[in-house]
Design an enzyme around this catalytic site. Sequence first.
Site, PDB file in Angstrom:
ATOM      1  N   CYS A   2       0.847  -1.188   0.000  1.00 44.68           N
ATOM      2  CA  CYS A   2       0.000   0.000   0.000  1.00 44.68           C
ATOM      3  C   CYS A   2       0.882   1.238   0.000  1.00 44.68           C
ATOM      4  O   CYS A   2       2.097   1.162   0.174  1.00 44.68           O
ATOM      5  CB  CYS A   2      -0.905   0.019   1.226  1.00 44.68           C
ATOM      6  SG  CYS A   2      -2.002  -1.416   1.374  1.00 44.68           S
ATOM      7  N   GLY A  28      -0.829   0.619  -5.094  1.00 46.95           N
ATOM      8  CA  GLY A  28      -2.133   0.021  -4.833  1.00 46.95           C
ATOM      9  C   GLY A  28      -3.204   0.626  -5.714  1.00 46.95           C
ATOM     10  O   GLY A  28      -3.346   1.842  -5.774  1.00 46.95           O
ATOM     11  N   ASN A 101       0.727   0.551   5.857  1.00 43.11           N
ATOM     12  CA  ASN A 101       1.310  -0.267   4.794  1.00 43.11           C
ATOM     13  C   ASN A 101       2.093  -1.391   5.450  1.00 43.11           C
ATOM     14  O   ASN A 101       3.030  -1.136   6.217  1.00 43.11           O
ATOM     15  CB  ASN A 101       2.247   0.578   3.921  1.00 43.11           C
ATOM     16  CG  ASN A 101       3.068  -0.275   2.965  1.00 43.11           C
ATOM     17  OD1 ASN A 101       2.593  -1.294   2.470  1.00 43.11           O
ATOM     18  ND2 ASN A 101       4.299   0.141   2.708  1.00 43.11           N
ATOM     19  N   GLY A 102       1.715  -2.630   5.176  1.00 42.94           N
ATOM     20  CA  GLY A 102       2.429  -3.762   5.753  1.00 42.94           C
ATOM     21  C   GLY A 102       1.497  -4.895   6.102  1.00 42.94           C
ATOM     22  O   GLY A 102       0.376  -4.988   5.596  1.00 42.94           O
ATOM     23  N   TYR A 258      10.890  -4.226  -7.583  1.00 43.45           N
ATOM     24  CA  TYR A 258       9.621  -4.093  -8.296  1.00 43.45           C
ATOM     25  C   TYR A 258       8.759  -2.919  -7.868  1.00 43.45           C
ATOM     26  O   TYR A 258       8.293  -2.146  -8.702  1.00 43.45           O
ATOM     27  CB  TYR A 258       8.834  -5.395  -8.138  1.00 43.45           C
ATOM     28  CG  TYR A 258       7.445  -5.375  -8.764  1.00 43.45           C
ATOM     29  CD1 TYR A 258       7.273  -5.562 -10.129  1.00 43.45           C
ATOM     30  CD2 TYR A 258       6.307  -5.174  -7.986  1.00 43.45           C
ATOM     31  CE1 TYR A 258       6.016  -5.547 -10.715  1.00 43.45           C
ATOM     32  CE2 TYR A 258       5.045  -5.155  -8.560  1.00 43.45           C
ATOM     33  CZ  TYR A 258       4.895  -5.343  -9.918  1.00 43.45           C
ATOM     34  OH  TYR A 258       3.651  -5.323 -10.490  1.00 43.45           O
ATOM     35  N   THR A 304       8.877  -1.802 -15.109  1.00 38.53           N
ATOM     36  CA  THR A 304       9.807  -1.861 -13.990  1.00 38.53           C
ATOM     37  C   THR A 304      11.179  -2.376 -14.371  1.00 38.53           C
ATOM     38  O   THR A 304      12.169  -2.026 -13.738  1.00 38.53           O
ATOM     39  CB  THR A 304       9.223  -2.744 -12.865  1.00 38.53           C
ATOM     40  OG1 THR A 304       7.828  -2.549 -12.795  1.00 38.53           O
ATOM     41  CG2 THR A 304       9.841  -2.405 -11.536  1.00 38.53           C
ATOM     42  N   ASP A 366      12.746  -9.167 -17.436  1.00 41.68           N
ATOM     43  CA  ASP A 366      11.696  -8.750 -16.504  1.00 41.68           C
ATOM     44  C   ASP A 366      12.320  -8.534 -15.136  1.00 41.68           C
ATOM     45  O   ASP A 366      13.406  -9.036 -14.837  1.00 41.68           O
ATOM     46  CB  ASP A 366      10.590  -9.804 -16.428  1.00 41.68           C
ATOM     47  CG  ASP A 366       9.242  -9.197 -16.038  1.00 41.68           C
ATOM     48  OD1 ASP A 366       9.209  -7.996 -15.709  1.00 41.68           O
ATOM     49  OD2 ASP A 366       8.235  -9.922 -16.063  1.00 41.68           O
ATOM     50  N   ASP A 367      11.610  -7.775 -14.285  1.00 40.62           N
ATOM     51  CA  ASP A 367      12.146  -7.516 -12.944  1.00 40.62           C
ATOM     52  C   ASP A 367      12.172  -8.778 -12.099  1.00 40.62           C
ATOM     53  O   ASP A 367      13.058  -8.983 -11.282  1.00 40.62           O
ATOM     54  CB  ASP A 367      11.336  -6.418 -12.244  1.00 40.62           C
ATOM     55  CG  ASP A 367       9.845  -6.703 -12.281  1.00 40.62           C
ATOM     56  OD1 ASP A 367       9.380  -7.546 -11.499  1.00 40.62           O
ATOM     57  OD2 ASP A 367       9.142  -6.096 -13.102  1.00 40.62           O
TER      58      ASP A 367
END
Length: 509
Positions: A2, A28, A101-102, A258, A304, A366-367
Amino acid sequence: MCGIVGIYSHQSVNQEIYDALTVLQHRGQDAAGIVTSNEGIINQRKGNGLVSDVFRTKHMEYLEGNMGIGHVRYPTAGSSSPALAQPFYVNSPYGICLAHNGNLVNAETLSKELFKEDLRHINTSSDSEVLLNVFANELQRLGKLIPSATDIFDAVKAVHSRCSGGYAVVAMISGYGMVAFRDPQGIRPVVFGERDGLKGKEYMVASESVALNVAGFKEVRDIAPGEAIYIDGDGVLHTEQYVKSVSSSTPCIFEYVYFARPDSIMDGISVYKTRMRMGEKLAAKILRERPQHDIDVVIPIPDTSRVSAQSLAYNLGVKFREGLMKNRYIGRTFIMPGQKQRVKSVRRKLNAIDLEFKGKNVLLVDDSIVRGTTCQQIIDMARDAGAKKVYFASAAPAVKYPNVYGIDMPSANELIAHGRSEEEIREAIGADWLIYQDLDDLVDSCQEGNPDIAQFDCSVFNGEYITQDVTENYLLSLEASRSDEKKSINDKQRGSDDESFVDLYNHGT
């Protein structure tokens, strides 16, 4: 994952919080919310959708106040119910709003304690609501009519003693001030900045430094592991640090791979330069293992991986080309709620430029590779566009384990690398050959930006969980809640109730 933001100003903050959330939208896309405080009166607006979908002019006019917090969300478990949109609010004590966030590893235990011992009721399945009630309960224990900075910090210290996991938090105590704090391991990122206002200093807290830049705030520093900052009603900044050394920080390494924007700086580490170094080290590995490679062109899978792919191509001495065009109005497939939706979105999201593929040996970069859904389809697209051979490089090591600290890494059996060899993965995605970044090289790429950080949370790659309290039973319960099937069932069960919630809520604001 988030995004959070909080601003204390001497003027209205609604527009600046909105702008900050649009900058953090990559963190998000499921829901968004803003809460402001105007002379002790709480104003709020939140709901499912992108920031631009949730807020209209009438909502912004309603969100008056010189202090506020905001949140963008995607769900790490359960469903995408609008009832889970943040910030959350409790009216006792004082009136507290919180954005988080978490993920709390011990949320279930805490929820039971809050109900049986603290006499607090949790309305949703969100660990963010649990964290809010733990903080509110610890403040209420102190029994102060007017909370001081010391009282706020004592409550945060108690949160640290009760909560386990990764968390970055910003909360607003109506009429009193704004507080932000970070988990003792520093897993989840949060930074704060300041600027000179017409009536004195103004402060901002955000998940990434880029949000500060957009709002014209000068970055002061990251909030340290276990640290709390509090801006009181007079605009005075107070700080309290429970962990004395930055070397105790173990930031999530997947932020650099990412999630974070490349123009952000986290824990003193430039995300952009980290990704450049990832490309350099991956090129060196290719030259060691395939010195006679026949790569004609390096093509990134947008967006990314672009920086890593550019660096890789330069160090290989191979052409770099943009061979895949992205429809920027399609969300990130990694954070879409269901497998069918992810599969369907890839072809709508990307389109190949045939002339960059036709007759060439192409290295796609790709990442990372999580489920393998995207890379498998893109390899098919490359072949359809005429590529002679399609090689695949991951700028990160193989993702083998679920994340428990706030990233929606799916259940282990949905990870393509879990229980498979590199050769088996290559066959599954259909590449002519496959190469992964080494974990030591990834760590070195990050560490070079800030040698003071001795360790990173690399649990998705090595299965070593920093908090050391992640049991097999917990992982099994997490797998049950995070599976696509479970999320689909939850969404169907809550569908009609959610519609009623949205209608009622929107009419109220």
